[in-house]
Design a protein around this motif. Sequence first.
Motif, PDB file in Angstrom:
ATOM      1  N   SER A 241     -42.224 -33.893  37.919  1.00  0.00           N
ATOM      2  CA  SER A 241     -41.976 -34.592  39.176  1.00  0.00           C
ATOM      3  C   SER A 241     -40.525 -35.033  39.213  1.00  0.00           C
ATOM      4  CB  SER A 241     -42.874 -35.820  39.307  1.00  0.00           C
ATOM      5  OG  SER A 241     -42.523 -36.558  40.458  1.00  0.00           O
ATOM      6  N   THR A 242     -40.016 -35.202  40.399  1.00  0.00           N
ATOM      7  CA  THR A 242     -38.669 -35.755  40.504  1.00  0.00           C
ATOM      8  C   THR A 242     -38.726 -37.269  40.652  1.00  0.00           C
ATOM      9  OG1 THR A 242     -38.768 -35.293  42.854  1.00  0.00           O
ATOM     10  CG2 THR A 242     -37.616 -33.700  41.487  1.00  0.00           C
ATOM     11  N   GLU A 243     -39.912 -37.804  40.755  1.00  0.00           N
ATOM     12  CA  GLU A 243     -40.065 -39.256  40.862  1.00  0.00           C
ATOM     13  C   GLU A 243     -40.658 -39.787  39.561  1.00  0.00           C
ATOM     14  OE1 GLU A 243     -38.917 -40.879  43.209  1.00  0.00           O
ATOM     15  OE2 GLU A 243     -38.778 -39.530  44.917  1.00  0.00           O
ATOM     16  N   PRO A 244     -40.359 -41.041  39.217  1.00  0.00           N
ATOM     17  CA  PRO A 244     -40.955 -41.605  38.004  1.00  0.00           C
ATOM     18  C   PRO A 244     -42.484 -41.645  38.127  1.00  0.00           C
ATOM     19  CG  PRO A 244     -39.391 -43.135  39.000  1.00  0.00           C
ATOM     20  CD  PRO A 244     -39.539 -41.999  39.944  1.00  0.00           C
ATOM     21  N   GLN A 245     -43.136 -41.315  37.046  1.00  0.00           N
ATOM     22  CA  GLN A 245     -44.600 -41.342  37.043  1.00  0.00           C
ATOM     23  C   GLN A 245     -45.087 -42.444  36.094  1.00  0.00           C
ATOM     24  OE1 GLN A 245     -46.512 -39.228  39.074  1.00  0.00           O
ATOM     25  NE2 GLN A 245     -44.456 -38.876  39.892  1.00  0.00           N
ATOM     26  N   PRO A 246     -46.249 -42.994  36.374  1.00  0.00           N
ATOM     27  CA  PRO A 246     -46.728 -44.097  35.527  1.00  0.00           C
ATOM     28  C   PRO A 246     -47.061 -43.645  34.116  1.00  0.00           C
ATOM     29  CG  PRO A 246     -48.404 -43.440  37.110  1.00  0.00           C
ATOM     30  CD  PRO A 246     -47.171 -42.679  37.464  1.00  0.00           C
TER      31      PRO A 246
ATOM     32  N   GLY B  95     -48.997 -45.918  41.825  1.00  0.00           N
ATOM     33  CA  GLY B  95     -49.277 -45.698  40.413  1.00  0.00           C
ATOM     34  C   GLY B  95     -48.325 -46.434  39.483  1.00  0.00           C
ATOM     35  N   LEU B  96     -47.220 -46.906  40.017  1.00  0.00           N
ATOM     36  CA  LEU B  96     -46.212 -47.557  39.173  1.00  0.00           C
ATOM     37  C   LEU B  96     -46.349 -49.076  39.160  1.00  0.00           C
ATOM     38  CD1 LEU B  96     -43.139 -45.391  40.257  1.00  0.00           C
ATOM     39  CD2 LEU B  96     -44.476 -45.177  38.174  1.00  0.00           C
TER      40      LEU B  96
ATOM     41  N   ARG C 137     -40.417 -51.491  40.152  1.00  0.00           N
ATOM     42  CA  ARG C 137     -40.022 -52.468  39.116  1.00  0.00           C
ATOM     43  C   ARG C 137     -39.684 -53.816  39.761  1.00  0.00           C
ATOM     44  NH1 ARG C 137     -37.041 -47.753  36.178  1.00  0.00           N
ATOM     45  NH2 ARG C 137     -38.279 -47.534  34.296  1.00  0.00           N
TER      46      ARG C 137
ATOM     47  N   PHE D 291     -40.045 -40.217  33.492  1.00  0.00           N
ATOM     48  CA  PHE D 291     -39.071 -39.901  34.546  1.00  0.00           C
ATOM     49  C   PHE D 291     -38.053 -38.903  34.013  1.00  0.00           C
ATOM     50  CE2 PHE D 291     -35.601 -41.928  37.432  1.00  0.00           C
ATOM     51  CZ  PHE D 291     -35.785 -40.941  38.373  1.00  0.00           C
TER      52      PHE D 291
ATOM     53  N   ALA E 125     -35.141 -38.193  34.871  1.00  0.00           N
ATOM     54  CA  ALA E 125     -33.744 -38.645  34.817  1.00  0.00           C
ATOM     55  C   ALA E 125     -33.459 -39.529  33.602  1.00  0.00           C
ATOM     56  CB  ALA E 125     -33.394 -39.390  36.102  1.00  0.00           C
ATOM     57  N   ASN E 126     -34.499 -39.940  32.879  1.00  0.00           N
ATOM     58  CA  ASN E 126     -34.263 -40.770  31.689  1.00  0.00           C
ATOM     59  C   ASN E 126     -33.480 -40.015  30.620  1.00  0.00           C
ATOM     60  OD1 ASN E 126     -35.558 -43.008  32.673  1.00  0.00           O
ATOM     61  ND2 ASN E 126     -37.526 -42.538  31.719  1.00  0.00           N
TER      62      ASN E 126
ATOM     63  N   VAL F  66     -38.210 -44.863  43.877  1.00  0.00           N
ATOM     64  CA  VAL F  66     -39.496 -45.581  43.818  1.00  0.00           C
ATOM     65  C   VAL F  66     -39.669 -46.280  42.475  1.00  0.00           C
ATOM     66  CG1 VAL F  66     -40.650 -44.143  45.515  1.00  0.00           C
ATOM     67  CG2 VAL F  66     -40.752 -43.497  43.119  1.00  0.00           C
TER      68      VAL F  66
ATOM     69  N   LEU G 133     -39.847 -47.385  30.309  1.00  0.00           N
ATOM     70  CA  LEU G 133     -38.943 -46.433  30.971  1.00  0.00           C
ATOM     71  C   LEU G 133     -39.644 -45.581  32.022  1.00  0.00           C
ATOM     72  CD1 LEU G 133     -36.917 -45.058  27.902  1.00  0.00           C
ATOM     73  CD2 LEU G 133     -36.327 -46.936  29.399  1.00  0.00           C
ATOM     74  N   LEU G 134     -40.966 -45.513  31.967  1.00  0.00           N
ATOM     75  CA  LEU G 134     -41.785 -44.639  32.819  1.00  0.00           C
ATOM     76  C   LEU G 134     -41.516 -43.169  32.458  1.00  0.00           C
ATOM     77  CD1 LEU G 134     -41.287 -46.454  36.245  1.00  0.00           C
ATOM     78  CD2 LEU G 134     -43.140 -46.797  34.621  1.00  0.00           C
TER      79      LEU G 134
ATOM     80  N   MET H 134     -29.741 -40.586  30.675  1.00  0.00           N
ATOM     81  CA  MET H 134     -29.457 -41.975  30.291  1.00  0.00           C
ATOM     82  C   MET H 134     -29.604 -42.151  28.774  1.00  0.00           C
ATOM     83  SD  MET H 134     -31.243 -45.049  29.546  1.00  0.00           S
ATOM     84  CE  MET H 134     -32.880 -45.036  30.261  1.00  0.00           C
TER      85      MET H 134
ATOM     86  N   THR I 296     -32.337 -45.763  36.885  1.00  0.00           N
ATOM     87  CA  THR I 296     -33.059 -45.620  35.613  1.00  0.00           C
ATOM     88  C   THR I 296     -33.070 -46.918  34.797  1.00  0.00           C
ATOM     89  OG1 THR I 296     -31.055 -44.825  34.540  1.00  0.00           O
ATOM     90  CG2 THR I 296     -32.554 -43.146  35.384  1.00  0.00           C
TER      91      THR I 296
ATOM     92  N   PRO J 115     -34.318 -49.808  33.034  1.00  0.00           N
ATOM     93  CA  PRO J 115     -35.731 -50.040  32.724  1.00  0.00           C
ATOM     94  C   PRO J 115     -36.243 -51.424  33.092  1.00  0.00           C
ATOM     95  CG  PRO J 115     -34.501 -49.271  30.791  1.00  0.00           C
ATOM     96  CD  PRO J 115     -33.506 -49.641  31.837  1.00  0.00           C
TER      97      PRO J 115
END
Lengths: 397, 285
Positions: B114-119, A268-269, A241, B208, B210-211, A236, B205-206, B214, A210, A212
Amino acid sequence: MTTRRNLVLGAAAAPLLGRLAVAQSAAVPAGEPLRIGWLAALTGASSAPAVGFNRGVVFAADELNAAGGVQGRKVEIITRDTQGDPTKAVNATQELISRAKVHAIWGPTNSGEALATTPIMARAKMPCVHPCVVDSLIDPVKFPNAFRMAPSNGQWDDAVRAYLLNTLEVRDVAVFGDTTGYGTSAVAASVAAFAKDSANVVNQSLIDATQPDVTPDMLRAKTAGARAIVVWSVSVGMLSRLMNVRNALGWDVPIVGHPSLGSGEIRGLLEKPGNWEKVFMVGYRSCSFGEDGKLPERSQAFVAKLAGKVALHDTSLWWVACGYDAVKLIAAAVESSGASTSEAIIGAWNHTTAYPGIFGDYSYSPENHNGYPQADVVMSRANSQRDGTFALAPGFA
Amino acid sequence: MLASIIASGLALGAVYALIGITYNVMFAASRVMSFTAGQLGMLGGVFGALFVGRLGVPGPVGLVLTLAACAAVGVLTEIIAVRPVLASLEKHLYVLSTLAAALLIQQLTAIEWSTEPQPFPRLLGLGSGILDEKFWLPVLACAAVIGGLEWMYRRTLVGRAFIAIAEDNFAARALGLPERRLRMASFALAGAVAGLAGFSSGQLLLAFFANGAMLNFYGFVPVALGGLGNNRGAVLGGLALGLFQQAANFTVGGVFASVLVFTVFIVVLLAAPQGLFGAPAVRRV
């Protein structure tokens, strides 16, 4: 008594299994299906692989049953959704063994679960094939029932190292991983292996998934003189990043490592699509296409067979192929030994040489339960995904 | 390197400060440390990405919708996790109930989002490098929040009612202030503040799930450093934390940086248990 005698014979006389087939099949109750347990993380975090594996599993079982089953026995897949949770995987394993009375188990498909379930299956002498990468999961002495049908982490590491040292001719590398148990152990193993090959690990870093901003980590690697970044992580967010920062720093070094570098989520990231260039991930020859855009012949035929029946656009071909092979490998052991006892299946696997699967040719012996050939572990361009397959990286033909 | 430390340090510090303010706003009205603060911040990023990124809503409208959604979740937190345990505050049951609510929010987000970070979409398209909007938007949001809260608490009747509730709950009720409604309003306000934190830092931070954990963790540090209930202290503590954390990241790396940050944090608390900017509680007897 007859049954016990057959069990002993099945275990001891692997070379004679074919000849014993008729005698042993007499011990199988008429019409009893061949029950295969399938420990699948179909929901929850990281469910994408199991969803892909499942497509192959179902397709293989349907294909076998349509052809009359295995020695006349219907193949029955008994699926348990573990949700990626080791506790649920342990409970499901015990239930599959003691209540569902399966003959063999495929899975679990991630190492965290497998670390918990492997000793339980070993105690029950349950034949098991899985694709989990953690090296310690395979040990023919401690876990004589467990067989791996995908590369180990060591094999991935060997492929990445060989590509960097021999093809890209880079000896100064930075090794990054995430702070999970997997990332930590993979970085340690990778650094040790590079050191053994007299390469210079100029920087190593564990990064929280996480975190950033990874600029600090990339700047330290750049300042230390790294000429390539090796990454071991399934995050991912972190991977994208790293690619974005590499571009922002104007630093033209390759990023090489874990298959997740090719995950579709990364697209997308990225701040720019070009940030995905010069990124190479571990791939598999059977699921990679060359400059002519064609897969190897066997894979091409498999994809043609799946057309219209199994979707590939949102998954990886290797997941589907490996799931398919798992069921076929269990069926082949029962077919060749003529029995579905633990001893018969394990005995048959222990004498497998180059079994022609779709994902790879698997070979096992009593001393070696890592069945995937190193030569089939290749490097792929991470940004080249097409229907679950990837282009071979430069240097591979 | 120094410019990069300052840019990302201030941005992250501003986000931590906003989460710290969220803790404070919820605490002031209820005397409860609600551990949903970080999850509300995470939801700000997720709702922002949903409205603006996926549904194509214009940025300003997306911001309003995000703040409203987070405010609603804040109110829900008050109803589900805070109100039932207010009668027995001394038993500290709120730790369990708000942590459970936080876990619920996180898991629901993982399942539904989602379990993955998204834009997270680019909002203004302004700046590049260390002047990129992803670095200064959180700082701007933090300045706006602290300015807005100061104005509200000092200049408006509602703000003064909030302060009255925070100062002495029983006396405020005796004077006829609608304590329950004010408490709900302050949880809505806290949700909106956290939502703004997540929205303004979405590009950094996207979106996400899980943020949340944190932010819960690092957002608590400014509260402890700045003194519980002290918003200005939370801002200073948050910015100091962000800058120190980034400097540690550059010098010793991610994992060791966390160790260093919390070593300093513990040393500071040992030296000044009430926080750097807080005063020891005094009660007239």
